[in-house]
Design a protein around this motif. Structure first.
Motif, short mmCIF file in Angstrom:
data_model
loop_
_atom_site.label_atom_id
_atom_site.label_comp_id
_atom_site.label_asym_id
_atom_site.label_seq_id
_atom_site.Cartn_x
_atom_site.Cartn_y
_atom_site.Cartn_z
N SER A 242 -8.00 43.58 68.23
CA SER A 242 -7.55 42.30 68.77
C SER A 242 -8.12 42.08 70.16
CB SER A 242 -6.01 42.26 68.85
OG SER A 242 -5.44 42.09 67.59
N THR A 243 -8.33 40.81 70.50
CA THR A 243 -8.81 40.44 71.83
C THR A 243 -7.89 39.35 72.41
OG1 THR A 243 -10.24 38.65 71.03
CG2 THR A 243 -11.18 40.89 71.08
N ALA A 244 -8.21 38.92 73.61
CA ALA A 244 -7.41 37.86 74.24
C ALA A 244 -7.39 36.59 73.40
CB ALA A 244 -7.97 37.57 75.63
N PHE A 245 -8.42 36.37 72.58
CA PHE A 245 -8.50 35.17 71.74
C PHE A 245 -7.24 34.98 70.91
CE2 PHE A 245 -9.34 33.63 67.42
CZ PHE A 245 -9.81 32.35 67.68
N GLU A 246 -6.74 36.07 70.38
CA GLU A 246 -5.58 36.00 69.48
C GLU A 246 -4.37 35.38 70.16
OE1 GLU A 246 -2.82 39.40 67.47
OE2 GLU A 246 -5.00 39.60 67.30
N PHE A 247 -4.13 35.76 71.40
CA PHE A 247 -2.95 35.28 72.11
C PHE A 247 -3.22 33.97 72.84
CE2 PHE A 247 -2.16 39.76 71.41
CZ PHE A 247 -0.89 39.71 70.88
N MET A 277 -5.54 34.57 81.48
CA MET A 277 -6.43 35.19 80.49
C MET A 277 -6.37 36.71 80.58
SD MET A 277 -7.61 32.89 78.51
CE MET A 277 -8.78 33.93 77.62
N ARG A 278 -6.21 37.24 81.78
CA ARG A 278 -6.05 38.69 81.91
C ARG A 278 -4.78 39.16 81.23
NH1 ARG A 278 -8.85 38.14 86.88
NH2 ARG A 278 -6.95 37.53 87.99
N HIS A 282 -4.46 41.85 78.29
CA HIS A 282 -3.58 43.01 78.36
C HIS A 282 -2.66 43.08 77.14
CE1 HIS A 282 -4.07 43.07 83.02
NE2 HIS A 282 -5.06 43.68 82.40
N ARG A 283 -2.22 41.93 76.68
CA ARG A 283 -1.38 41.92 75.47
C ARG A 283 -2.17 42.42 74.27
NH1 ARG A 283 2.58 37.49 73.65
NH2 ARG A 283 3.20 39.33 72.49
N ALA A 284 -3.42 41.99 74.17
CA ALA A 284 -4.26 42.45 73.07
C ALA A 284 -4.44 43.97 73.12
CB ALA A 284 -5.61 41.75 73.10
N VAL A 287 -1.14 45.62 71.87
CA VAL A 287 -0.90 45.63 70.42
C VAL A 287 -1.90 46.53 69.71
CG1 VAL A 287 0.22 43.37 70.41
CG2 VAL A 287 -2.25 43.51 70.01
N ASN A 288 -3.11 46.64 70.24
CA ASN A 288 -4.07 47.58 69.66
C ASN A 288 -3.55 49.01 69.77
OD1 ASN A 288 -5.93 45.63 68.90
ND2 ASN A 288 -7.13 45.80 70.77
N ALA A 289 -3.05 49.34 70.95
CA ALA A 289 -2.54 50.70 71.18
C ALA A 289 -1.33 51.00 70.31
CB ALA A 289 -2.21 50.89 72.66
N ALA A 290 -0.51 49.98 70.07
CA ALA A 290 0.72 50.17 69.30
C ALA A 290 0.51 50.02 67.79
CB ALA A 290 1.78 49.18 69.77
#
Length: 305
Positions: A242-247, A277-278, A282-284, A287-290
């Protein structure tokens, strides 16, 4: 994406969790206009042969640890291209790749950034296949074919689908094609949006990855594993990407701003400043880590059984 506001019905399978469109539109491809971004990318020129050789040696060192001398001799020329660095997490999960590996990208669009980065590194046997491209032929080290997957001839050592599986009406037919095209010891890399994700739970119908009606099947981990197993494949690795795009895209849809609008972040404008955007980025990462990502790469091979 374009702000057309047409409505489509979807349902979720209770058994596997796949979210899928109820009726595939008869005029589906009218929803892929000229400015659809997969058909609107611009190619980069391929560097000279010696540079591609150097890039291959540097990439091989990162993937295998072999040939450290090449990196020691060339690092002063500058860092390895960011386009190449972005592919390393995918490439390092695929065993036994070399410069002559037969690589196929299904659903490549007019220009495959994935294949272009491989050509930049000196890979010499690259094919992109898409039945809707307008400019078939050999370009920038890549053979582009305007062809349906079922009409391809193999075998290929690596077959990739970068966010194209969800667009294909007959999922089982496509997996049968992959089974036919893949070399005995080959691998498939399938990147898709995932409905069993934090972004879907939070945004629901505003989830940017829903992308009705182009995304016909929004798989869960269970549904993709079941599809793979039904055709003799096993998933041997997974990478959350996932990237920032998703959120950012989902938050913007909730504001009523289409992705292609003039005031969209996608077009360099939009409601988000650099700090916002940062936060999306960070959210992306979180969620990747989790393991709660809304985008992931799945690595498939033939089942041992």
């Amino acid at each position: 994406m374009f702000g057309w506001n047409t409505q489509f019905d979807y349902f979720m399978c209770r058994a596997c969790g796949c979210l899928q469109i109820v009726t595939i539109p008869a005029d589906l491809y009218s929803y892929y206009p000229e400015d659809y971004y997969a058909q609107d990318s611009q190619p980069e020129s391929l560097p000279a042969g010696p540079l591609r050789q150097i890039n291959w040696l540097r990439l091989r060192y990162r993937l295998t640890g072999r040939g450290a001398w090449a990196e020691k001799l060339t690092w002063r020329l500058g860092p390895l291209s960011r386009a190449i660095q972005r592919q390393i997490p995918y490439l390092e999960r695929i065993p036994d790749l070399d410069r002559d590996s037969r690589i196929l990208d299904i659903g490549c669009g007019e220009y495959s950034a994935w294949l272009a980065s491989l050509a930049y590194c000196g890979f010499r046997n690259l094919t992109g296949a898409d039945p809707f491209i307008k400019h078939a032929g050999f370009r920038d080290g890549i053979r582009y074919l305007c062809i349906e997957p079922r009409d391809l001839q193999g075998p290929y050592d690596l077959i990739t689908l970068h966010h194209s599986l969800e667009h294909i009406p007959d999922q089982h037919a496509l997996l049968r094609t992959l089974e036919r095209l893949l070399a005995a010891d080959g691998a498939c890399l399938i990147r898709i949006p995932l409905v069993d994700s934090e972004a879907w739970d939070e945004y629901g119908l505003d989830w940017v990855e829903l992308d009705a009606p182009r995304h016909l099947y929004l798989h869960s981990r269970n549904s993709l594993a079941g599809l793979a197993q039904a055709h003799g494949f096993e998933i041997f690795d997974t990478l959350c990407d996932s990237t920032a795009f998703e959120f950012a895209g989902s938050a913007q849809y909730r504001m009523g701003i289409p992705l292609m609008a003039h005031d969209s972040f996608w077009n360099g404008s939009g409601p988000f400043d650099a700090d916002a955007m940062r936060l999306h980025s960070h959210r992306a990462q979180a969620v990747n880590a989790a393991g709660r990502c809304g985008r992931a790469a799945f690595f498939l091979r033939r089942s041992a059984a």
